[in-house]
Design an enzyme around this catalytic site. Structure first.
Site, PDB file in Angstrom:
ATOM      1  N   VAL A 175       0.858  -1.184   0.000  1.00 50.69           N
ATOM      2  CA  VAL A 175       0.000   0.000   0.000  1.00 50.69           C
ATOM      3  C   VAL A 175       0.893   1.232   0.000  1.00 50.69           C
ATOM      4  CG1 VAL A 175      -1.744   1.346   1.225  1.00 50.69           C
ATOM      5  CG2 VAL A 175      -1.890  -1.158   1.204  1.00 50.69           C
ATOM      6  N   ALA A 194       4.106   4.493   3.050  1.00 46.27           N
ATOM      7  CA  ALA A 194       3.809   3.227   2.383  1.00 46.27           C
ATOM      8  C   ALA A 194       4.093   2.087   3.345  1.00 46.27           C
ATOM      9  CB  ALA A 194       4.645   3.074   1.118  1.00 46.27           C
ATOM     10  N   LYS A 195       3.691   0.892   2.979  1.00 53.58           N
ATOM     11  CA  LYS A 195       4.001  -0.284   3.787  1.00 53.58           C
ATOM     12  C   LYS A 195       3.834  -1.534   2.945  1.00 53.58           C
ATOM     13  CE  LYS A 195       5.281  -1.128   8.091  1.00 53.58           C
ATOM     14  NZ  LYS A 195       6.241  -0.313   8.842  1.00 53.58           N
ATOM     15  N   GLY A 196       4.648  -2.540   3.245  1.00 54.38           N
ATOM     16  CA  GLY A 196       4.500  -3.847   2.632  1.00 54.38           C
ATOM     17  C   GLY A 196       4.277  -4.890   3.697  1.00 54.38           C
ATOM     18  N   ASP A 225      10.984  -4.720   9.134  1.00 55.16           N
ATOM     19  CA  ASP A 225       9.874  -4.486  10.044  1.00 55.16           C
ATOM     20  C   ASP A 225       9.632  -5.821  10.748  1.00 55.16           C
ATOM     21  OD1 ASP A 225       6.575  -4.055  10.472  1.00 55.16           O
ATOM     22  OD2 ASP A 225       7.791  -2.248  10.695  1.00 55.16           O
TER      23      ASP A 225
END
Length: 396
Positions: free
Chosen positions: A26, A77-79, A114
């Site tokens: 996202v 953003a992030k995965g 993360d």
């Protein structure tokens, strides 16, 4: 929804053709064409979770905006990958995910470790996926790419008492958030008790900094359970004996240390709780066990909204993740852009100044508005996003 209430710019789900595991990306917002946010791997990771984390990254970037700094705030953003990081197939899934996301990482998305992943593992898989770096999208924004990359590499090579600077930066910020809050409340450090969930990168560093500031760490939880001692745990011994996933070596426990069930950290007799491991761990059901005065969110989204409302009604303050754990992300960019060098003392001083100023602004805004710290943080972001967009532009 993004940080200003609109839908994220990009939201996608990938399916691994080899194992069937799914991954998500996202991009909530772009600033100067680039976004920032880590990649997590855990069983059960959802698109909704990644969307919330991406929105949080937009907020973290905005909150650390300084018009006089070299560090240029990025979008959020992030995965996330729905896979147990301990599973034998996990590394292959990670590599294939990064290969599939390569066009985004090359142009729009800077990422790193993360939950469930280490930076070394991300770097190794990124290289196998054909990427120059997991943060290569930011390189065009640098004045001197070669010098910046060397400065960051040098910073990652710095160790302090056996722990890498990159692993200590975030915990330094969390600890300073605790200390700034205690100072505003007029509460002395000595005698203040802390219970933590997690002794990994964030939790371990937080425990070290708080113990060295004179606070007493009375309980720490890991995947095996909670270790507690009302007189205070030997944090350095626990750090020396933990494994790569933050699990403590029970043979290192001292007389007086006791082993309790995993959720016992919630009800520990402490003034401060620090959830530093997993999301959604404080729920409407278990929040009733908490007697601490402050919950300091070192993990991402550990307190669910309904629980936070119930805690507030009982006079328990939640310091939000978007402020508390933002030090790691900011340290990367301060170093890369050249606001600080590859030096631990300089890094810690900068993190402490920035975090203390941010905590003070947030709590002052909350007091002025009669709101929660989280609502105050959102208000600060709402004030800053238009200024960032006016200066750098933004994309939705």
């Amino acid at each position: 929804m993004s940080a200003n209430g609109t839908a994220p710019l990009i939201s996608l789900t990938w399916t691994d053709q080899v194992t069937g595991h799914r991954g998500h990306l996202v991009i909530d917002r772009l600033v100067r064409g680039v976004s920032s946010g880590g990649l997590r791997m855990r069983a059960g990771c959802t698109l909704e979770e990644v969307t919330g984390l991406a929105r949080g990254m937009t907020m973290k970037e905005a909150l650390h905006y300084d018009p006089d700094a070299r560090y240029i705030p990025l979008g959020g953003a992030k995965g996330g990958i729905d896979c147990d990081p301990h599973a034998p197939e996990a590394y292959g899934v990670l590599t294939r995910y990064l290969r599939a996301m390569r066009p985004y990482i090359e142009q729009f998305w800077t990422t790193g470790e993360d939950l469930g992943l280490t930076q070394d593992l991300v770097d190794k898989a990124a290289a196998e996926a054909g990427l120059v770096s997991s943060i290569q999208a930011v390189y065009p924004l640098l004045d001197d790419e070669r010098a910046a990359r060397q400065r960051l590499a040098d910073a990652f090579a710095v160790e302090v008492d056996g722990i890498g600077l990159d692993e200590l930066a975030g915990g330094c910020g969390v600890a300073e958030a605790v200390l700034a809050t205690l100072d505003r409340a007029g509460t002395p450090y000595a005698g203040t008790r802390v219970a933590l969930q997690g002794l990994g990168t964030m939790g371990g560093a937080t425990a070290r900094f708080l113990a060295r500031a004179g606070l007493r760490i009375v309980a720490v939880a890991d995947v095996k359970g909670t270790v507690a001692n009302p007189g205070g745990l030997d944090v350095e011994a626990l750090l020396r004996g933990r494994d790569a996933f933050g699990a403590m070596d029970r043979t290192a426990l001292r007389p007086g240390d006791v082993e309790l069930p995993p959720e016992a950290w919630l009800s520990a007799d402490a003034e401060v709780l620090v959830p530093a491991a997993v999301s959604y761990c404080v729920t409407a059901a278990n929040q009733a066990r908490i007697t601490a005065r402050w919950i300091v969110e070192a993990a991402n989204m550990p307190v669910v909204p309904k629980a936070e409302a119930l805690l507030a009604a009982r006079g328990i303050t939640v310091l939000p993740d978007v402020v508390v754990n933002s030090g790691t992300n900011a340290w990367w960019w301060w170093t890369l852009f050249g606001d600080i060098g590859a030096d631990a003392d300089e890094a810690f001083a900068h993190i402490r100044r920035s975090m203390r100023a941010l905590i003070d602004r947030m709590l002052a805004r909350a007091a002025a508005d009669g709101s929660t710290p989280r609502a105050a943080a959102h208000a600060l972001v709402t004030d800053r996003l238009p200024e960032i967009a006016a200066r750098y532009g933004s994309h939705r």
